[in-house]
Design a protein around this motif. Structure first.
Motif, PDB file in Angstrom:
ATOM      1  N   ASN A   1      57.572  53.410  42.303  1.00 42.85           N
ATOM      2  CA  ASN A   1      58.073  53.321  40.926  1.00 42.85           C
ATOM      3  C   ASN A   1      57.025  53.780  39.909  1.00 42.85           C
ATOM      4  O   ASN A   1      57.357  54.373  38.882  1.00 42.85           O
ATOM      5  CB  ASN A   1      58.497  51.885  40.611  1.00 42.85           C
ATOM      6  CG  ASN A   1      59.748  51.481  41.365  1.00 42.85           C
ATOM      7  OD1 ASN A   1      60.561  52.330  41.724  1.00 42.85           O
ATOM      8  ND2 ASN A   1      59.909  50.188  41.614  1.00 42.85           N
ATOM      9  N   LYS A   2      55.766  53.513  40.223  1.00 40.07           N
ATOM     10  CA  LYS A   2      54.691  53.934  39.322  1.00 40.07           C
ATOM     11  C   LYS A   2      54.615  55.454  39.230  1.00 40.07           C
ATOM     12  O   LYS A   2      54.333  56.013  38.160  1.00 40.07           O
ATOM     13  CB  LYS A   2      53.362  53.361  39.824  1.00 40.07           C
ATOM     14  CG  LYS A   2      52.209  53.577  38.861  1.00 40.07           C
ATOM     15  CD  LYS A   2      50.937  52.917  39.386  1.00 40.07           C
ATOM     16  CE  LYS A   2      49.776  53.137  38.418  1.00 40.07           C
ATOM     17  NZ  LYS A   2      48.525  52.518  38.928  1.00 40.07           N
TER      18      LYS A   2
ATOM     19  N   GLN B   1      57.352  49.674  47.008  1.00 41.09           N
ATOM     20  CA  GLN B   1      58.297  49.923  45.917  1.00 41.09           C
ATOM     21  C   GLN B   1      57.561  50.084  44.588  1.00 41.09           C
ATOM     22  O   GLN B   1      57.873  50.977  43.804  1.00 41.09           O
ATOM     23  CB  GLN B   1      59.302  48.779  45.814  1.00 41.09           C
ATOM     24  CG  GLN B   1      60.272  48.692  46.975  1.00 41.09           C
ATOM     25  CD  GLN B   1      61.299  47.598  46.764  1.00 41.09           C
ATOM     26  OE1 GLN B   1      61.823  47.441  45.666  1.00 41.09           O
ATOM     27  NE2 GLN B   1      61.591  46.833  47.808  1.00 41.09           N
ATOM     28  N   LYS B   2      56.588  49.217  44.335  1.00 38.14           N
ATOM     29  CA  LYS B   2      55.832  49.300  43.081  1.00 38.14           C
ATOM     30  C   LYS B   2      55.040  50.600  42.995  1.00 38.14           C
ATOM     31  O   LYS B   2      54.956  51.226  41.934  1.00 38.14           O
ATOM     32  CB  LYS B   2      54.891  48.104  42.968  1.00 38.14           C
ATOM     33  CG  LYS B   2      55.598  46.794  42.667  1.00 38.14           C
ATOM     34  CD  LYS B   2      54.587  45.656  42.507  1.00 38.14           C
ATOM     35  CE  LYS B   2      55.294  44.355  42.172  1.00 38.14           C
ATOM     36  NZ  LYS B   2      54.336  43.229  42.029  1.00 38.14           N
ATOM     37  N   SER B   3      54.473  51.009  44.119  1.00 44.19           N
ATOM     38  CA  SER B   3      53.692  52.251  44.140  1.00 44.19           C
ATOM     39  C   SER B   3      54.580  53.462  43.857  1.00 44.19           C
ATOM     40  O   SER B   3      54.208  54.357  43.083  1.00 44.19           O
ATOM     41  CB  SER B   3      53.010  52.404  45.502  1.00 44.19           C
ATOM     42  OG  SER B   3      52.312  53.619  45.580  1.00 44.19           O
TER      43      SER B   3
ATOM     44  N   GLN C   1      57.226  56.833  36.712  1.00 42.16           N
ATOM     45  CA  GLN C   1      57.220  56.244  35.379  1.00 42.16           C
ATOM     46  C   GLN C   1      56.793  57.296  34.358  1.00 42.16           C
ATOM     47  O   GLN C   1      55.651  57.731  34.364  1.00 42.16           O
ATOM     48  CB  GLN C   1      56.253  55.064  35.323  1.00 42.16           C
ATOM     49  CG  GLN C   1      56.393  54.182  34.097  1.00 42.16           C
ATOM     50  CD  GLN C   1      57.694  53.419  34.073  1.00 42.16           C
ATOM     51  OE1 GLN C   1      58.192  53.001  35.110  1.00 42.16           O
ATOM     52  NE2 GLN C   1      58.275  53.252  32.902  1.00 42.16           N
TER      53      GLN C   1
ATOM     54  N   GLU D   1      57.624  45.252  48.937  1.00 38.50           N
ATOM     55  CA  GLU D   1      57.547  45.294  47.475  1.00 38.50           C
ATOM     56  C   GLU D   1      56.354  46.106  46.995  1.00 38.50           C
ATOM     57  O   GLU D   1      56.421  46.791  45.978  1.00 38.50           O
ATOM     58  CB  GLU D   1      57.470  43.867  46.932  1.00 38.50           C
ATOM     59  CG  GLU D   1      57.556  43.798  45.419  1.00 38.50           C
ATOM     60  CD  GLU D   1      57.602  42.368  44.921  1.00 38.50           C
ATOM     61  OE1 GLU D   1      57.419  42.163  43.716  1.00 38.50           O
ATOM     62  OE2 GLU D   1      57.809  41.444  45.744  1.00 38.50           O
ATOM     63  N   ARG D   2      55.255  46.054  47.750  1.00 38.52           N
ATOM     64  CA  ARG D   2      54.063  46.812  47.362  1.00 38.52           C
ATOM     65  C   ARG D   2      54.345  48.314  47.354  1.00 38.52           C
ATOM     66  O   ARG D   2      53.924  49.041  46.459  1.00 38.52           O
ATOM     67  CB  ARG D   2      52.919  46.492  48.331  1.00 38.52           C
ATOM     68  CG  ARG D   2      51.598  47.187  47.999  1.00 38.52           C
ATOM     69  CD  ARG D   2      50.490  46.641  48.896  1.00 38.52           C
ATOM     70  NE  ARG D   2      50.824  46.818  50.306  1.00 38.52           N
ATOM     71  CZ  ARG D   2      50.588  47.955  50.991  1.00 38.52           C
ATOM     72  NH1 ARG D   2      50.046  48.988  50.370  1.00 38.52           N
ATOM     73  NH2 ARG D   2      50.894  48.040  52.266  1.00 38.52           N
TER      74      ARG D   2
END
Length: 752
Positions: free
Chosen positions: A389-390, A385-387, A393, A382-383
């Motif tokens: 996705n950022k 994925q968040k990186s 953005q 998940e970490r």
């Protein structure tokens, strides 16, 4: 006889000019879309840079001309007369085919068209030779360069996969590195990125492309080849230092430089690679004619064309003339803009109207992709994925920016589009492969769009359908090019000069006809006069204009519909049907713009927003009701059913007269914004009178049915018209109330 073939040569060059125009109209968008889509510079500046690229690149085409002379067939197996038949058939087919694609606004490949046209015409002539000899179909390989043709076709198809994959991979990595908030990172790494991009372009265009140049000497080519690494290293270091200094001292926008240099480079690659598609055949015809005259042979069927098998250097002045024609087309072709819109709509980062609809294959691909994406998410931390996705953005708000000024994508993606496409096309040119610039640039743009998440859940199915449509059009190009050239070559072979004259007339007819069709479509698209529901303005102005225009149009359409029904005038009813379809399309477009309009309403307009949405919904329902009235009437008359009774027409005329007064009253109130209670009550009274009339005429129709004066189809039509007219009146009354509530609530918000 010599004069006849001289005329054919003149015809070939005339066709070449025409082919340059229709071909560039389709292909020019390949190197303009990234600059146009990112708004990197004003249109005139982009066109100047692209024009310079075309003129320089045109001189790099000489080495490619052999594709038209011997790439598809063995010229030594054909006589001079047969070669000329092939070339004339190819040019005529190319003009008709490319002009068709320009008219419908689809990008196609001029390389694929020329390859399959040469193949089709050569096969046609070869089959005639075989039929008139002791040979069999197994001997067809003696005439067709099947190995080379297969290599060309394979290379073109492979370029689709390579271009899409390369574009997606490079864009994904680039976006991960720089993100959408790239200003800060570009201060440190922008010069390196720019140095790499411009060095890559320099290497593949100026070094690899120089092999095909008509003016660079062999000694210079040898020196370039032996010092390749030194040139690359010097370019990278030099460009990186220069760009960094310019950033420090004049705050240069490196991305803008890359986009403009890339546009120049891609224009060079286009001219160097695709010029053969337009003038290669006429030049080969001219060389054949020169060889025929020099041979002294009187019989055009007595001289084989071995001369085309050798190396022929094309004169630079001919290439420059072709480049000038291409440049002029670039500036003045309206069809080029139509094709541009197709690619930009499929790669647009922003939501909006989609050019293509949904398809079964598009839905299947999206479902499978979502399933694969979900499986990937389940195994990816998940970490991470968040990186990721950022990085994807978007950071720029588009509120308050006019739609025409919003870039389709940012200059990071434009830079990747141009750099990757330039490298691939220049590489193909250096290897003497007629690589399709359309395939490469289009698939690179689609790959970068996918990697950049421009194909979101709300747009993916439409974008994929569009890509499938375009790719399907490419296969259609190959089939049509082969078939048409095959037929044309046979006609010329059988009927000689008469067939050429006929086919020239046919080509002229299609070009003129398609020009008129495109002009009508273009005029309809750009028209934003008072006859259209859509105008530029804020929500209140848009609403007032749309409601006013709709309420003014509907009575006229209703009246024409009754006249067409009474006199069984199919043409008038067809005109009504077209007007209603246009109304529905415009109202649908207004409805699709509701979220954008709500965003630009005042932030404290929490009361006016819902009324605005409600108002647009009533507009949509009124347009639907009008369609449900007109379409069945048109279908009824189109199927030649029995005319309505005179009393039925009279009843419809009574409704039409009252309906006209009703809508005129609504129109006046909305235009004047005079929403006094007495005015609203007066309109509502008129509404009740209309509804009573409809109720009365429905009873009269029931009496006619019981008395067996009318048939089933008559009754279904008449009762349907009455029912939909009732719905139209009810929606109109609600529309007036919604307009009042929206206007008064907006005024209250302004007072606050």
């Amino acid at each position: 006889m010599d004069n006849f073939y001289l005329i054919i040569v003149v015809v070939l060059f005339a066709l070449a000019i025409s082919d340059l125009i229709v071909g560039v109209s389709n292909d020019a968008v390949n190197f303009l879309n990234s600059a146009f889509g990112s708004k990197a510079a004003p249109r005139w500046a982009i066109l100047i840079i692209a024009s310079l690229g075309i003129l320089v690149g045109a001189t790099f085409s000489s080495g490619m001309m052999e594709v038209a002379r011997k790439g598809i067939f063995h010229p030594d197996q054909f006589y001079f007369a047969e070669i000329m038949i092939i070339f004339v058939a190819v040019m005529l087919t190319d003009i008709i085919l490319l002009d068709f694609y320009n008219t419908v606004g689809l990008p196609t490949s001029t390389t694929v068209s020329i390859v399959f046209e040469l193949l089709g015409a050569a096969v046609a002539v070869a089959l005639v030779k075989i039929m008139n000899s002791d040979q069999t179909l197994l001997d067809l390989g003696n005439y067709i360069n099947s190995a080379k043709a297969l290599a060309i076709i394979t290379g073109i198809l492979l370029s689709v996969v390579v271009a899409f994959s390369a574009g997606a991979l490079v864009q994904y990595i680039t976006r991960i590195i720089f993100t959408y908030k790239y200003d800060k990172r570009f201060k440190y790494f922008g010069a390196i990125f720019g140095g790499f991009a411009i060095t890559a372009i320099t290497y593949f265009i100026l070094i690899k492309g120089a092999k095909g140049s008509s003016f660079i000497s062999k000694e210079a080519l040898v020196w370039i080849k032996s010092n390749t690494f030194t040139i690359i290293a010097s370019c990278f270091v030099g460009w990186t230092v220069i760009l960094q200094l310019l950033v420090w001292f004049i705050r240069l926008n490196i991305l803008k430089v890359i986009v403009l240099v890339g546009t120049f480079a891609l224009a060079m690659a286009f001219a160097g690679n695709d010029l053969v598609n337009f003038i290669g055949v006429p030049l080969a015809g001219f060389k054949s004619f020169q060889a025929y005259i020099a041979s002294g042979v009187n019989d055009p069927y007595g001289l084989t064309m071995e001369v085309l098998s050798g190396k022929v250097q094309t004169e630079t002045y001919l290439l420059l003339i072709a480049g000038i024609v291409m440049t002029l087309t670039l500036w003045f072709s309206k069809k080029a803009r139509t094709v541009t819109e197709t690619e930009l709509s499929l790669s647009n980062q922003n939501e909006g109207d989609e050019r293509f609809g949904s398809s079964y294959f598009g839905r299947i691909i999206v479902r499978r992709s979502l399933s694969a994406n979900n499986r990937l998410k389940s195994v990816l931390p998940e970490r991470i994925q968040k990186s990721i996705n950022k990085s994807f953005q978007p950071s720029v708000s588009l509120a308050g920016i006019e739609k025409k000024d919003i870039p389709a994508f940012d200059m990071i993606r434009a830079s990747v589009n141009l750099t990757v496409a330039s490298i691939l096309i220049a590489l193909g040119t250096s290897l003497k492969l007629p690589l399709s610039t359309t395939y490469v640039t289009f698939m690179v743009a689609m790959g970068t769009s996918l990697a950049d998440r421009a194909w979101g859940r709300d747009s993916a199915v439409y974008r994929i359908t569009g890509v499938i449509t375009v790719i399907g059009g490419w296969f259609f190009t190959a089939f049509c090019a082969f078939s048409a050239a095959f037929i044309f070559a046979n006609l010329i072979n059988w009927f000689g000069g008469y067939a050429i004259v006929f086919l020239l007339g046919l080509a002229l007819f299609f070009v003129v006809r398609s020009h008129r069709i495109h002009k009508r479509k273009n005029d309809a698209f750009v028209s934003e006069d008072n006859d259209s529901l859509i105008i530029k303005g804020d929500a209140a102005e848009q609403c007032t204009h749309a409601v006013s225009t709709l309420t003014a149009k509907i009575p006229g359409i209703f009246g024409k519909m009754i006249t067409g029904l009474a006199y069984e005038d199919r043409a008038k009813l067809k005109e009504c049907s077209k007007k209603v379809n246009k109304l529905n399309a415009e109202v649908k477009k207004i409805k699709n713009q509701v979220p954008d309009m709500v965003k630009i309403l005042r932030e404290d307009s929490v009361y006016s927003g819902p009324f605005y949405v409600q108002l647009i919904d009533y507009l949509r329902e009124m347009a639907h009701a009008t369609s449900f009235i007109v379409e069945p009437v048109y279908e009824y008359i189109d199927n030649n059913h029995k005319a309505l009774e005179s009393e039925q027409i009279e009843e419809l005329n009574i409704i039409q007269a009252k309906l006209s007064e009703f809508f005129t009253h609504i129109n006046t109130i909305i235009n004047d914004r005079n929403y006094l209670s007495e005015n609203i009550d007066s309109v509502l009274e008129e509404k009740e009178v209309l509804l009573k009339s409809i109720k009365k005429f429905r009873k009269e129709q029931i009496k006619r049915i019981k008395a067996e004066k009318v048939g089933t189809r008559n009754s279904v039509l008449f009762l349907g018209v009455l029912n939909e007219t009732k719905n139209l009146i009810l929606y109109a009354g609600n529309l007036l109330k919604a307009a009042r509530d929206f206007t008064t609530s907006k005024e209250d918000d302004d007072l606050d």
